[in-house]
Design a protein around this motif. Sequence first.
Motif, PDB file in Angstrom:
ATOM      1  N   LEU A   1       0.818  -1.212   0.000  1.00 29.33           N
ATOM      2  CA  LEU A   1       0.000   0.000   0.000  1.00 29.33           C
ATOM      3  C   LEU A   1       0.851   1.261   0.000  1.00 29.33           C
ATOM      4  O   LEU A   1       1.929   1.301   0.600  1.00 29.33           O
ATOM      5  CB  LEU A   1      -0.906   0.030   1.238  1.00 29.33           C
ATOM      6  N   HIS A   2       0.345   2.290  -0.657  1.00 30.34           N
ATOM      7  CA  HIS A   2       0.972   3.606  -0.603  1.00 30.34           C
ATOM      8  C   HIS A   2       0.672   4.219   0.770  1.00 30.34           C
ATOM      9  O   HIS A   2      -0.487   4.286   1.167  1.00 30.34           O
ATOM     10  CB  HIS A   2       0.397   4.482  -1.712  1.00 30.34           C
ATOM     11  N   PRO A   3       1.705   4.642   1.516  1.00 30.42           N
ATOM     12  CA  PRO A   3       1.455   5.109   2.888  1.00 30.42           C
ATOM     13  C   PRO A   3       0.609   6.386   2.950  1.00 30.42           C
ATOM     14  O   PRO A   3      -0.053   6.640   3.963  1.00 30.42           O
ATOM     15  CB  PRO A   3       2.858   5.349   3.461  1.00 30.42           C
ATOM     16  N   GLY A   4       0.610   7.180   1.888  1.00 29.44           N
ATOM     17  CA  GLY A   4      -0.193   8.404   1.880  1.00 29.44           C
ATOM     18  C   GLY A   4      -1.658   8.119   1.608  1.00 29.44           C
ATOM     19  O   GLY A   4      -2.544   8.526   2.365  1.00 29.44           O
ATOM     20  N   THR A   5      -1.932   7.355   0.541  1.00 32.69           N
ATOM     21  CA  THR A   5      -3.322   7.124   0.122  1.00 32.69           C
ATOM     22  C   THR A   5      -3.911   5.842   0.704  1.00 32.69           C
ATOM     23  O   THR A   5      -5.112   5.642   0.668  1.00 32.69           O
ATOM     24  CB  THR A   5      -3.386   7.011  -1.413  1.00 32.69           C
ATOM     25  N   MET A   6      -3.055   4.961   1.203  1.00 33.99           N
ATOM     26  CA  MET A   6      -3.460   3.627   1.672  1.00 33.99           C
ATOM     27  C   MET A   6      -4.103   2.803   0.545  1.00 33.99           C
ATOM     28  O   MET A   6      -4.827   1.858   0.796  1.00 33.99           O
ATOM     29  CB  MET A   6      -4.401   3.710   2.885  1.00 33.99           C
ATOM     30  N   GLN A   7      -3.832   3.186  -0.706  1.00 34.96           N
ATOM     31  CA  GLN A   7      -4.292   2.411  -1.863  1.00 34.96           C
ATOM     32  C   GLN A   7      -3.133   1.533  -2.341  1.00 34.96           C
ATOM     33  O   GLN A   7      -1.973   1.859  -2.098  1.00 34.96           O
ATOM     34  CB  GLN A   7      -4.688   3.360  -3.006  1.00 34.96           C
ATOM     35  N   PRO A   8      -3.474   0.398  -3.008  1.00 33.96           N
ATOM     36  CA  PRO A   8      -2.385  -0.436  -3.564  1.00 33.96           C
ATOM     37  C   PRO A   8      -1.447   0.402  -4.437  1.00 33.96           C
ATOM     38  O   PRO A   8      -1.910   1.257  -5.200  1.00 33.96           O
ATOM     39  CB  PRO A   8      -3.136  -1.475  -4.404  1.00 33.96           C
ATOM     40  N   ILE A   9      -0.144   0.186  -4.282  1.00 39.50           N
ATOM     41  CA  ILE A   9       0.798   0.963  -5.081  1.00 39.50           C
ATOM     42  C   ILE A   9       0.768   0.484  -6.531  1.00 39.50           C
ATOM     43  O   ILE A   9       0.491  -0.680  -6.803  1.00 39.50           O
ATOM     44  CB  ILE A   9       2.250   0.869  -4.555  1.00 39.50           C
ATOM     45  N   GLY A  10       1.062   1.402  -7.433  1.00 37.30           N
ATOM     46  CA  GLY A  10       1.122   1.053  -8.857  1.00 37.30           C
ATOM     47  C   GLY A  10       2.548   1.162  -9.339  1.00 37.30           C
ATOM     48  O   GLY A  10       3.432   1.611  -8.601  1.00 37.30           O
ATOM     49  N   PRO A  11       2.778   0.752 -10.586  1.00 39.75           N
ATOM     50  CA  PRO A  11       4.126   0.792 -11.166  1.00 39.75           C
ATOM     51  C   PRO A  11       4.773   2.177 -11.052  1.00 39.75           C
ATOM     52  O   PRO A  11       5.975   2.279 -10.810  1.00 39.75           O
ATOM     53  CB  PRO A  11       3.898   0.431 -12.633  1.00 39.75           C
ATOM     54  N   ASN A  12       3.956   3.254 -11.203  1.00 37.33           N
ATOM     55  CA  ASN A  12       4.528   4.607 -11.144  1.00 37.33           C
ATOM     56  C   ASN A  12       5.189   4.913  -9.810  1.00 37.33           C
ATOM     57  O   ASN A  12       6.172   5.640  -9.741  1.00 37.33           O
ATOM     58  CB  ASN A  12       3.441   5.665 -11.387  1.00 37.33           C
TER      59      ASN A  12
ATOM     60  N   GLU B   1       3.749  -9.694  14.714  1.00 42.14           N
ATOM     61  CA  GLU B   1       2.335  -9.513  14.408  1.00 42.14           C
ATOM     62  C   GLU B   1       2.185  -9.503  12.882  1.00 42.14           C
ATOM     63  O   GLU B   1       3.042  -8.941  12.194  1.00 42.14           O
ATOM     64  CB  GLU B   1       1.916  -8.156  14.969  1.00 42.14           C
ATOM     65  N   TYR B   2       1.106 -10.088  12.355  1.00 42.32           N
ATOM     66  CA  TYR B   2       0.879 -10.065  10.910  1.00 42.32           C
ATOM     67  C   TYR B   2       0.060  -8.825  10.590  1.00 42.32           C
ATOM     68  O   TYR B   2      -1.134  -8.769  10.884  1.00 42.32           O
ATOM     69  CB  TYR B   2       0.142 -11.333  10.471  1.00 42.32           C
ATOM     70  N   LYS B   3       0.704  -7.819  10.034  1.00 42.50           N
ATOM     71  CA  LYS B   3       0.005  -6.557   9.778  1.00 42.50           C
ATOM     72  C   LYS B   3       0.778  -5.729   8.746  1.00 42.50           C
ATOM     73  O   LYS B   3       1.900  -6.071   8.380  1.00 42.50           O
ATOM     74  CB  LYS B   3      -0.104  -5.755  11.076  1.00 42.50           C
ATOM     75  N   TYR B   4       0.172  -4.633   8.308  1.00 38.91           N
ATOM     76  CA  TYR B   4       0.879  -3.721   7.409  1.00 38.91           C
ATOM     77  C   TYR B   4       1.928  -2.951   8.199  1.00 38.91           C
ATOM     78  O   TYR B   4       1.633  -2.390   9.247  1.00 38.91           O
ATOM     79  CB  TYR B   4      -0.091  -2.756   6.737  1.00 38.91           C
ATOM     80  N   ASP B   5       3.149  -2.948   7.703  1.00 40.74           N
ATOM     81  CA  ASP B   5       4.223  -2.204   8.362  1.00 40.74           C
ATOM     82  C   ASP B   5       5.175  -1.687   7.275  1.00 40.74           C
ATOM     83  O   ASP B   5       5.168  -2.156   6.134  1.00 40.74           O
ATOM     84  CB  ASP B   5       4.981  -3.113   9.335  1.00 40.74           C
TER      85      ASP B   5
END
Length: 446
Positions: A32-43, A304-308
């Motif tokens: 995830l993109h830390p700013g938008t919390m959306q999946p990151i893209g190639p860009n 812990e299994y989480k986003y980090d």
Amino acid sequence: MSKKKFLLEEEQLPKYYYNIAADLPVELPPALHPGTMQPIGPNDLEPLFPTELIFQEVSKERNIEIPVKVREVYRIYRPSPLIRATGLEKILDTPAKIYYKYEGNSPTGSHKPNTAIPQAYYNALNGVKKITTETGAGQWGSALSYAASIFGIDVTVFMVAVSYMQKPYRKAMIETFGGKVYASPSHHTNAGRSILSVTPDSPGSLGIAISEAVEIAASNNDTKYALGSVLNHVLLHQTIIGNEAIQQFEMTGDYPDIVIGCAGGGSNFAGFCFPFIGEKLRGGKNIRAIAVEPSACPSLTQGEYKYDFGDTAKTTPLIKMHTLGNEFIPPSIHAGGLRYHGMAPLVSHLKELDLIEAKAVTQNECFKAGIMFAKSEGIIPAPEANHAVKAAIDEALLCKKSGEKKIIAFNLCGHGYFDMASYSSFLNNELIDFAQNENEIQNMRA
Ligand SMILES: *Cc1c(COP(=O)(O)O)cnc(C)c1O
């Protein structure tokens, strides 16, 4: 004593890497993109990595072709031998058969060149002239420095400070291949300077070194970044180990019941085990796969299994993994390559799906196992590899109790000839065992 080695002919060298994403029963959670919390893209990744590696990072294609130029370099040391550990079986007096795949024959003595070579190749293809990276014990720094020299790229390595002091010959090796080395945290980056202002004698960590290397790559147009573990494309390149092993097992007439690898960021474990797990997922034998980590840095068993974040300065994308927290600084154990706060997302995901097992062991029991292996097999393993040796011995001793004739295979991911200071410490009874206690980890997270 007869020693059985199983070697492939040159023309049998695998032509493909194995991508486990094609066979997963549940899709891998995206970064995830830390700013938008959306999946990151190639860009989002383009400032850091060349196009082909970004493509591989998200690919779902099962077999990914190994470029001809990469295979040419692999031929210097591949195929690596699969060896029946008859000496070890004998002193353990076990009915089990033990095999190991030996990656210490590579130019820098570990599995790391398996990914350093394609990474340097794809960067060169994109016209990249400079690469920054981090290194723990120095294995990755030396592998990338070697690979980059083949493809005419300059490398700057941020080396975890404690290893910089413990392993001067690894530093010399990086420099021999033309790389530049800084002890991390360093004064060359904002990330480094801000840690040093609070902790002037910081032993460093992979998380800090990654922050420094990423900072330089992100702020210089002509510079890209390379990572030696954790990411999907790195694990992918390492599957050449398991792909070869599957072909070699055909020559033996055996097939493993248990496959084992040590796990720092997870790449050698994945590289050896994923092709076997892939066969299982496609209806093959129900093997067990065991990832072995240090009890001083137990991300898979206690994290812990989480986003980090992948780094300490929180500059990388968020990745879903077993983590001790991005600020966790593990004790200065000798298996420097296993001192990472997180774990590869793919390895973590398989753990959640109960497709792999994890186990934590202390450094003294690992060195004890390593010395038993050295005496019986004639190779002194890297301190990291000793974790796999220890687990293989444990399984073989269980077989001795039960009388089961299991086939145990592990990845001997590197030799320990630059790590003799750590063997001296062990032989002089100077090694301390660290075990992370649940409460301390909870406090670190708070
Ligand atoms: C780097 C290294 C490791 C740890 O990294 P993984 O990505 O978990 O494989 C283990 N063993 C050796 C010899 C290494 O160089």
